[in-house]
Design an enzyme around this catalytic site. Structure first.
Site, mmCIF file in Angstrom:
data_model
loop_
_atom_site.group_PDB
_atom_site.id
_atom_site.type_symbol
_atom_site.label_atom_id
_atom_site.label_comp_id
_atom_site.label_asym_id
_atom_site.label_seq_id
_atom_site.Cartn_x
_atom_site.Cartn_y
_atom_site.Cartn_z
ATOM 1 N N LYS A 1 -1.720 -1.285 -3.924
ATOM 2 C CA LYS A 1 -2.747 -0.251 -3.742
ATOM 3 C C LYS A 1 -2.068 1.106 -3.822
ATOM 4 O O LYS A 1 -1.161 1.408 -3.048
ATOM 5 C CB LYS A 1 -3.436 -0.419 -2.383
ATOM 6 C CG LYS A 1 -4.418 0.696 -2.039
ATOM 7 C CD LYS A 1 -5.046 0.447 -0.668
ATOM 8 C CE LYS A 1 -5.843 1.655 -0.185
ATOM 9 N NZ LYS A 1 -6.180 1.535 1.256
ATOM 10 N N TYR B 1 0.853 -1.190 0.000
ATOM 11 C CA TYR B 1 0.000 0.000 0.000
ATOM 12 C C TYR B 1 0.892 1.244 0.000
ATOM 13 O O TYR B 1 1.692 1.445 0.901
ATOM 14 C CB TYR B 1 -0.889 -0.063 1.241
ATOM 15 C CG TYR B 1 -1.727 1.142 1.550
ATOM 16 C CD1 TYR B 1 -2.118 2.047 0.570
ATOM 17 C CD2 TYR B 1 -2.170 1.369 2.849
ATOM 18 C CE1 TYR B 1 -2.909 3.135 0.877
ATOM 19 C CE2 TYR B 1 -2.973 2.457 3.165
ATOM 20 C CZ TYR B 1 -3.332 3.343 2.175
ATOM 21 O OH TYR B 1 -4.114 4.420 2.488
#
Lengths: 294, 294, 294, 294
Positions: D166, D138
């Site tokens: 992400k 992420y």
């Protein structure tokens, strides 16, 4: 003059070529511009950043614009860059463009001293009042040095003949915000090549780009896929050209286009100093990108 | 011409005043410049950013420089701004400055398209080779749009007559690094007003500043306190002028100086558009600062 | 406890050393701290950024602080870092520090979610209200992720026992502004090593630094030169240590100090992951800097 | 456990609600999570930024995750946030998540000291090696403080069970680059709400978002319009929710969602300090946005 003074689709930006002595080469300029028309451009924008507007003398600017209008012969609308550091010179070139037959003018506020919002507004207001053709307000802090906020752009649209916005910050959120704030009726244009897909998805009316000098078919395929609501095709075509779009922005449009044309076997003349040709490594990189694009 | 072509101490930057029709006002320019000499400036730098160099035509630049040299009459050295977007025009003005009798020229690389280090280097190299007087390389990304790294500045010093560096990034660490990298023999100058104290402490040879148009005594007291190794006095005098230094930088030197002179009862003419006069609130703020400075 | 709860001069920051299993090594911590006292530090600040405060568990923080106070034995004042993401944990550690005998606490607002000025203010207000010893408000956006404006810092000083400001943005103009805004009576401290000279010239009361772990004599010579108003000496001594100051900041204080101590033959233990030791090249670079510093 | 360990579509992020004493309120958490499932979420991600992961103690994190898995009952896959400043704690929570029955873990590298690429890589490598479920890397410099370059993200994907990316920088060009570099087979997810349309156009497999707490229907309509290749509908639906997406990001997700739920008449508990409730003006602004959205 084209009777439709708004622009849409692919608006192509020609380079301004120079001869070996770094003088503007008008005959070559006409040839390169003709290529852009032949390949289907929906509009032509001479004297943009790609055309190294700020590196030209007043006389050179006039010659280039006259040559462009003469060559286009009304086949597509012409958007003339008339930006200048001072308001007086901007007005001078805007008037010249109108008289010469341009369909609209594009103005980027240029900074040496940072300008306040009021200074930018008055700069546009005075210039727009001096002509009757439409004005495209062009936001590109990376070249012009001034970042016009969405609020300022909204304010500029209150000037009667400021009717178009060109956004080149490379931030798609800015476009979303503009579209949301200004409503669907305002024409906004994308000037950031690597954002072409996202900008069309966000509702951009046109793409102001130098890429058609090198890859007109891919540029037009993207626009057509969007128009025909074919998102997977648009996405696929976009990724095919993405690497080239990134490269020409990263290296500077005039240099990258001049080199790309040479690679494609097309005479593109010389650059004006301080701009220097791409390095051999950059040149080789561009060759790779162009050959894998075909 | 002054026989010592290096600069030190307080190098004062005159504004270029305009008349109501926004034409350069040469007689007023001479008067304002004379004030700078009378108040003890150690050098005069016409056609700097303060002098709105990029807003002037070629002919105007020449008139201003000739007027400056004529007025200075060799009493202090003259540093002429000759910066231009193209190399050809920079060379043109550098040659003009040498012929007109300037002691040195100052060059900031100006950006529309971002320049590579090689492009900047060649721009300086070609220009420096065209003249025999010294060149001051001027780094100020806030106006010129290009940030020359310490490594590039070091490289520029290999060009024989590039002998001075003016740093205006406002980052004192940059000055420390330059001094450390370049050694004590290289003349570096501070062009960031609010850094005046820190820069002198770091070893700057001079302070390039428009402030002497408004507060010459405080500027000179700071320099003298540093020269006489009186740090508490230097610090106290610096804090007395700090608010004004911040203000003129925040609002833009040409606008702030033009307004400050008016407040002091001195005719300072008009600005050239797009620059507009300070707003009434800004004007009032400047009045407060100037009155509390006395 | 020292009866003078303000700090001045060289405030030294010990590292928190770990054993091979990455557990805190308290006996080694005490040894390293004793070195800082022996070399003349005017204050000791355990659990700062250098001491990797945020990488420690609550229990570890308490052990480290107790060990510090025990080792210092009141010889110099102790400034305890008690910063935490939540207000509740910050209060908890602030109370612990007071009880353990710290002379003051240092608090940096830590960000995951960006905090508004009101949130930062209440964080300080609640924490300060829970203790009776002084609080140093510490501004360092590079580590904490929040940049407290001078206006916010000014507001924090209205909290009765927030009496000290530590500025680590690396921008000397910020210090000038603070000094000007807050007046001479407010104690501000420099936390940016490469600004040591400029900050003392600007009136900083002390220098919060990890450098005395490696070069205490140079650090103290700088402070003494400033105190004795010897600017040329201060400047010369500063440039002697400038390269090391830059290096330790660029590489991260815990890693650079841990390596520097090893180079000097002093056991400095291990780092806690994700922090890894300097690369061999960085290590060699540090060796060069340290040997040329001697 | 869900037998399909990849995620797609709308991955919803619950808040972690607190009671008046700022203790985690597990029963309320379960209720709010159930709403997300009932409204059609394709995945649930507890202990994300929205769930104020870094403000929770180890015990609280465990309770929240257990409650989430218990409530979801395998109806949709669960993505557990396990990020921590130290590698040791990250491993601890990753193992806990696997054991508790999470389908995958999400890890953002958290910065106090800036980490080198090698440090980030080893942090992921060690953590991923300690579990056998997939890891989503992420990237969100705005919260975590570290910006992982596309090159580093590409490198992370060499770790066997790091299979998802992400991206939350808010820069759609980054997504284009990732997609181009990593190929279509790599699953990338959009974590920047205002980029939802552009990210789906760019090929994002899912949208990680807290918005379904407030406007699940609009979120799902956007995803369905994209899936059915209806660009005009996707664009229209996107602009309907754009203002809310901007608002919740600008004010901070936990605060904006907690307030929005209250406006919708749903108990959302309290925040944990230093986070404070929206100001009355912000609250009114959100009321307006939500009522015009309906």
């Amino acid at each position: 003059m084209n009777n439709n003074n708004t622009f849409s689709g692919i608006i192509a930006y020609p380079i301004t070529p120079f001869d070996k002595q770094e003088r503007v080469d008008i005959p070559l300029f006409k040839k390169l511009l003709e290529r852009l028309i032949q390949s289907g451009s929906h509009g032509i924008a001479p004297l943009g950043s790609t055309g190294v507007l700020p590196y030209l003398s007043d006389e050179e600017k006039e010659s280039v614009l006259e040559a462009a209008i003469q060559q286009v012969k009304g086949r597509v609308p012409v958007l003339a860059g008339v930006s200048n550091l001072t308001t007086e010179r901007t007005i001078y070139h805007a008037k010249f463009a109108e008289k010469a037959g341009a369909d609209a003018v594009m103005i980027i506020p240029m900074s040496y001293w940072k300008l306040t919002d009021d200074e930018v507004f008055r700069h546009y207001e005075k210039t727009a009042a001096s002509i009757s053709i439409p004005v495209m307000a062009y936001n590109n802090p990376a070249t012009g040095g001034i970042d016009m906020s969405p609020a300022l752009l909204k304010r500029l649209l209150k000037i009667p003949n400021v009717t178009m916005i060109k956004e080149s910050t490379g931030d798609v959120q800015r476009m979303h915000y503009l579209r949301r704030e200004l409503g669907e009726e305002v024409a906004f244009y994308n000037g950031s090549n690597p954002l072409a897909l996202a900008a069309f998805a966000a509702g951009a009316r046109g793409w102001c780009t130098a890429a058609p000098n090198l890859i007109p078919d891919l540029n037009h395929q993207l626009y057509e896929a969007v128009c025909s609501n074919n998102l997977p095709k648009a996405s696929a075509v976009f990724y095919q050209q993405f690497e080239l779009l990134r490269f020409i922005v990263a290296k500077g449009l005039p240099k990258a286009i001049q080199a790309g044309l040479k690679i494609q076997g097309i005479d593109s003349g010389y650059l004006r100093s301080p701009l220097q040709e791409l390095t051999p490594q950059e040149y080789a990189e561009l060759e790779n990108i162009l050959s894998s694009q075909g």
